[in-house]
Design a protein around this motif. Structure first.
Motif, mmCIF file in Angstrom:
data_model
loop_
_atom_site.group_PDB
_atom_site.id
_atom_site.type_symbol
_atom_site.label_atom_id
_atom_site.label_comp_id
_atom_site.label_asym_id
_atom_site.label_seq_id
_atom_site.Cartn_x
_atom_site.Cartn_y
_atom_site.Cartn_z
ATOM 1 N N ASP A 94 -22.669 -2.757 1.371
ATOM 2 C CA ASP A 94 -21.360 -2.886 1.634
ATOM 3 C C ASP A 94 -20.986 -2.907 3.029
ATOM 4 O O ASP A 94 -20.086 -3.558 3.220
ATOM 5 C CB ASP A 94 -21.080 -2.055 0.988
ATOM 6 N N GLU B 262 -18.259 -5.568 4.535
ATOM 7 C CA GLU B 262 -16.982 -5.489 4.853
ATOM 8 C C GLU B 262 -17.272 -5.672 6.139
ATOM 9 O O GLU B 262 -15.653 -6.153 7.389
ATOM 10 C CB GLU B 262 -16.829 -3.362 5.136
ATOM 11 N N GLU C 198 -11.273 5.926 2.797
ATOM 12 C CA GLU C 198 -11.483 4.769 1.645
ATOM 13 C C GLU C 198 -10.456 3.833 1.786
ATOM 14 O O GLU C 198 -10.390 2.935 1.435
ATOM 15 C CB GLU C 198 -11.508 5.610 0.000
ATOM 16 N N ARG C 199 -8.892 4.307 1.720
ATOM 17 C CA ARG C 199 -7.413 3.157 1.330
ATOM 18 C C ARG C 199 -7.783 2.470 2.665
ATOM 19 O O ARG C 199 -7.768 1.227 2.712
ATOM 20 C CB ARG C 199 -6.455 4.579 1.427
ATOM 21 N N GLU D 78 0.966 -1.532 0.153
ATOM 22 C CA GLU D 78 0.085 -0.474 -0.041
ATOM 23 C C GLU D 78 0.471 1.212 -0.465
ATOM 24 O O GLU D 78 0.260 2.214 -0.192
ATOM 25 C CB GLU D 78 -0.740 -0.521 1.084
ATOM 26 N N ARG E 271 -10.854 -4.214 4.356
ATOM 27 C CA ARG E 271 -11.239 -5.456 3.501
ATOM 28 C C ARG E 271 -9.890 -6.501 3.041
ATOM 29 O O ARG E 271 -11.112 -7.494 2.627
ATOM 30 C CB ARG E 271 -11.692 -5.034 1.837
ATOM 31 N N GLU E 272 -9.720 -6.226 2.702
ATOM 32 C CA GLU E 272 -8.234 -6.986 2.093
ATOM 33 C C GLU E 272 -8.024 -8.136 2.928
ATOM 34 O O GLU E 272 -7.600 -8.385 3.961
ATOM 35 C CB GLU E 272 -6.201 -5.887 2.118
ATOM 36 N N GLU F 149 -10.043 -0.149 2.433
ATOM 37 C CA GLU F 149 -9.981 -1.233 1.273
ATOM 38 C C GLU F 149 -8.787 -2.525 2.077
ATOM 39 O O GLU F 149 -8.726 -3.086 1.747
ATOM 40 C CB GLU F 149 -8.797 -0.668 0.551
#
Ligand code: SAM
Length: 295
Positions: free
Chosen positions: A259, A263, A152-153, A140, A159-160, A156
């Motif tokens: 969503d 998540e 947002e990151r 990242e 969720r990764e 992400e």
């Protein structure tokens, strides 16, 4: 390039040490000694490194995040006329959270040769000592500094499903760990690596919540790489209340039910069906059992 081979003209991406000069490869030295031109972020810093290996390029060109674009034509002309142009960064591998990517793309667009002299990178050093899965991982780099992009990151990253590697500066480490704990959960495991290959190298492993306490108890100094463990290795007992709370947090952030369910299922490592059932039955009396289970 074999040891006796001449260094071919082209743009060479040359890795340099991330702290320990012993990590300078002999091939990196050969390329830098052969280079007519060296592109670097800081001429003073790189000048010292070049002097230490007796490399005496005819010219140094400053290539940093602001000047990389403008350097493209100059570098392309130099390569076209048969020069060996080396690109180094302050430390580690060029083009990894450092200048290089745009130059490489521009050379490829002009059908000019690009070569590499690989070597040290904090990314690889950190991920291999983390003890977390290395078969698949994501890099990242630095998180965006603030705002929606950062949020947002972080979502992400939460969720990764793969091991996740992030770079961070010492003055932002505490805030980043706090926000990662908020997004990924206090219990996600992390390996904090600091000052890799240097005298005061530190490898610290624990949960995100413990990591926050750890950096708060010491003065964060030096350079950090954070490696986050995969969600799959979490064996938490998650209660229905934990799930309902996490769902409610996501809804407050404006996420749709779908969503939010996706998540929360990922972040808490529980089945999507269980989360979905709770999301769609939170109005029903007695739906939020606090019973702990491991699905
Ligand atoms: N291109 C470099 C590489 O290949 O690793 C990274 C450059 S980036 C601008 C600098 C960041 O890399 C630092 O903020 C830190 O996160 C990480 N880093 C570089 N050297 C490091 C070291 N010796 N120990 C830990 N992290 C390091």
């Amino acid at each position: 390039m074999a040891e006796t081979e001449v260094v071919s003209p082209g743009l060479w991406l040359v890795a340099t040490p991330i702290g320990n000069m012993g990590d300078m490869t002999s091939r990196a030295q050969e390329v830098l000694q052969a280079a007519n031109v060296v592109c670097c972020e800081d001429t003073r810093r790189s000048g010292r490194l070049l002097a230490a290996i007796s490399a005496t390029p005819e010219r140094l060109i400053v290539v940093n995040e602001h000047t990389e674009h403008d350097a493209i034509d100059t570098v392309a002309d130099l390569v076209t006329s048969g020069n060996v142009v080396a690109l180094i960064s302050d430390a580690g591998t060029p083009a990894i959270s450092d200048p290089g990517e745009r130059l490489v793309r521009a050379m490829i667009e002009r059908s000019l040769p690009v070569w590499s002299a690989p070597g040290p990178s904090a990314l690889i050093a950190a991920v291999i000592v983390s003890g977390f899965p290395t078969d698949r991982f994501v890099f990242e780099g630095f998180l965006p500094r603030m705002g929606a992009e950062r949020r947002e990151r972080l979502a992400e990253v939460a969720r990764e499903r793969r091991t996740c590697v992030l770079y961070e500066a010492p003055h932002r480490i505490e805030r980043t760990l706090l926000e990662l704990a908020g997004a990924c959960g206090d219990e996600r495991r992390v390996c904090l690596t600091r000052e890799l290959t240097k005298m005061h190298e530190e490898l610290w492993r624990g949960t995100l919540a413990e990591a926050v306490a750890h950096v708060q108890s010491t003065e964060p100094r030096g350079e950090y790489v954070l490696v986050l463990d995969t969600v799959a290795s979490m064996t938490l007992d998650v209660s229905d209340d934990d799930i309902v709370r996490a769902l409610s947090d996501r809804r407050d952030l404006g996420l749709s039910t779908r969503d939010s369910v996706d998540e929360v299922a990922t972040v808490l490592n529980v089945s999507r069906k269980r989360v979905y059932d709770l999301a769609t039955s939170t109005d029903k009396p007695g739906a939020n059992s606090t019973k702990k289970r491991k699905t």
